[in-house]
Design an enzyme around this catalytic site. Structure first.
Site, PDB file in Angstrom:
ATOM      1  CG  HIS A   1      -1.715   1.230   1.431  1.00  0.00           C
ATOM      2  ND1 HIS A   1      -3.019   1.376   0.997  1.00  0.00           N
ATOM      3  CD2 HIS A   1      -1.383   2.421   2.015  1.00  0.00           C
ATOM      4  CE1 HIS A   1      -3.455   2.584   1.301  1.00  0.00           C
ATOM      5  NE2 HIS A   1      -2.486   3.236   1.922  1.00  0.00           N
ATOM      6  CD  GLU A   2       1.965   3.492   3.652  1.00  0.00           C
ATOM      7  OE1 GLU A   2       2.208   4.577   3.085  1.00  0.00           O
ATOM      8  OE2 GLU A   2       0.945   3.327   4.359  1.00  0.00           O
TER       9      GLU A   2
ATOM     10  CG  HIS B   1       0.151   6.093  -0.679  1.00  0.00           C
ATOM     11  ND1 HIS B   1      -0.966   6.660  -1.251  1.00  0.00           N
ATOM     12  CD2 HIS B   1      -0.265   5.533   0.486  1.00  0.00           C
ATOM     13  CE1 HIS B   1      -2.007   6.456  -0.470  1.00  0.00           C
ATOM     14  NE2 HIS B   1      -1.612   5.774   0.599  1.00  0.00           N
TER      15      HIS B   1
ATOM     16  CD  GLU C   1      -4.872   6.537   2.010  1.00  0.00           C
ATOM     17  OE1 GLU C   1      -4.658   5.351   2.340  1.00  0.00           O
ATOM     18  OE2 GLU C   1      -3.967   7.388   1.974  1.00  0.00           O
TER      19      GLU C   1
END
Length: 276
Positions: A137-138, A141, A205
């Site tokens: 997930h990071e 980003h 997100e």
């Protein structure tokens, strides 16, 4: 990564932000003439660059982040991040660990100079595949330039707010009442512009969650991680300030007002999407 929905939303919000910025430029032009426009542009670039550089440094410093050793207990994490980074087409980011008081993680920087920070609390409560989901997930980003775009939006909001303050001051008598009115008007204008930035942030997100699911082959590990992170934060005092919290994987969003100004969508909706 191709995200048609995100690109369309970015186009709409980008147009709105440019309109706010152009309106601020026209106000300055009307007040001071064309000669000041280059100063406004250069000043905007300097302000945004300053926010980006200082913001990254301040975020890491505020949580006391330390480099994650590449050997020993963290070696598997480094290997997994290296593999996922190659798959996502980005350079392997710097990995750091910090005591945040709650299980959490965040990313700062851009594709070629990213940093991912995970809390010791998160590493203690999550299983390996759940940690991988959070890391993916990071990394998403960073790959999607989310931090850079957030700083750009905040910079435009700041510039527009500053111009609004000057307009109020110059239109008044420059007394104490005008000074306080300028502060109020500037903050209100900045808040209105930021609403559009925050709306995109919430959608980003969802996109990062979807990218993480593709990276690890399933959405269930990240969904389980989000559930544990949410439960693990209950009753604990976070050491993360509001500015850094906007970057973290876990954010609030309960009441209607908090949903409107939150950088994150409701946790239950994120979990539901990951499992459908």
């Amino acid at each position: 990564m191709r995200h048609t929905g995100l690109k369309l939303r970015m186009a709409v919000v980008g147009t709105i932000l440019f309109a706010f910025y152009a309106a601020a430029g026209l106000v300055v032009y009307a007040m001071y003439g064309p000669g000041v426009i280059p100063l406004v542009v250069v000043g905007s670039v300097v302000l945004i660059g300053f926010q980006y550089k200082v913001g990254k440094w301040a975020a890491l410093r505020s949580v006391g982040a330390e480099d994650m050793p590449e050997h020993g207990e963290y070696s598997r994490i480094h290997q997994e991040v290296g593999s996922m980074s190659r798959d996502m087409g980005i350079d392997k980011p710097r990995l750091m660990v910090a005591d945040m008081g709650v299980p959490n993680a965040f990313a700062v920087g851009r594709k070629g100079a990213g940093t991912v920070v995970v809390s010791t609390e998160l590493l203690r409560i999550l299983d390996r595949d759940e940690v991988d989901g959070v890391l993916a997930h990071e990394l998403a980003h960073i790959a999607n330039r989310d931090v850079v775009m957030m700083v750009l939006g905040q910079g435009i909001a700041s510039v527009v707010g500053i111009v609004a303050q000057f307009v109020v001051l110059l239109a008044g008598d420059n007394d104490l009442a005008d000074f306080f009115l300028a502060i109020i008007v500037g903050n209100v204008v900045q808040f209105i512009v930021m609403l559009f930035v925050l709306a995109i942030s919430r959608y980003r997100e969802y996109v990062a969650d979807a990218d993480a699911r593709r990276a690890i082959g399933s959405g269930d590990p990240l969904a389980r991680a989000l559930e544990k992170i949410s439960r693990g934060a209950e009753g604990r005092e976070s050491k993360v300030d509001d500015q850094v919290s906007a970057l973290c994987i876990f954010g609030d969003g309960g009441s209607m007002l908090s949903k409107l100004v939150s950088t994150h969508p409701p946790m239950e909706k994120r979990i539901e999407r990951l499992r459908t």
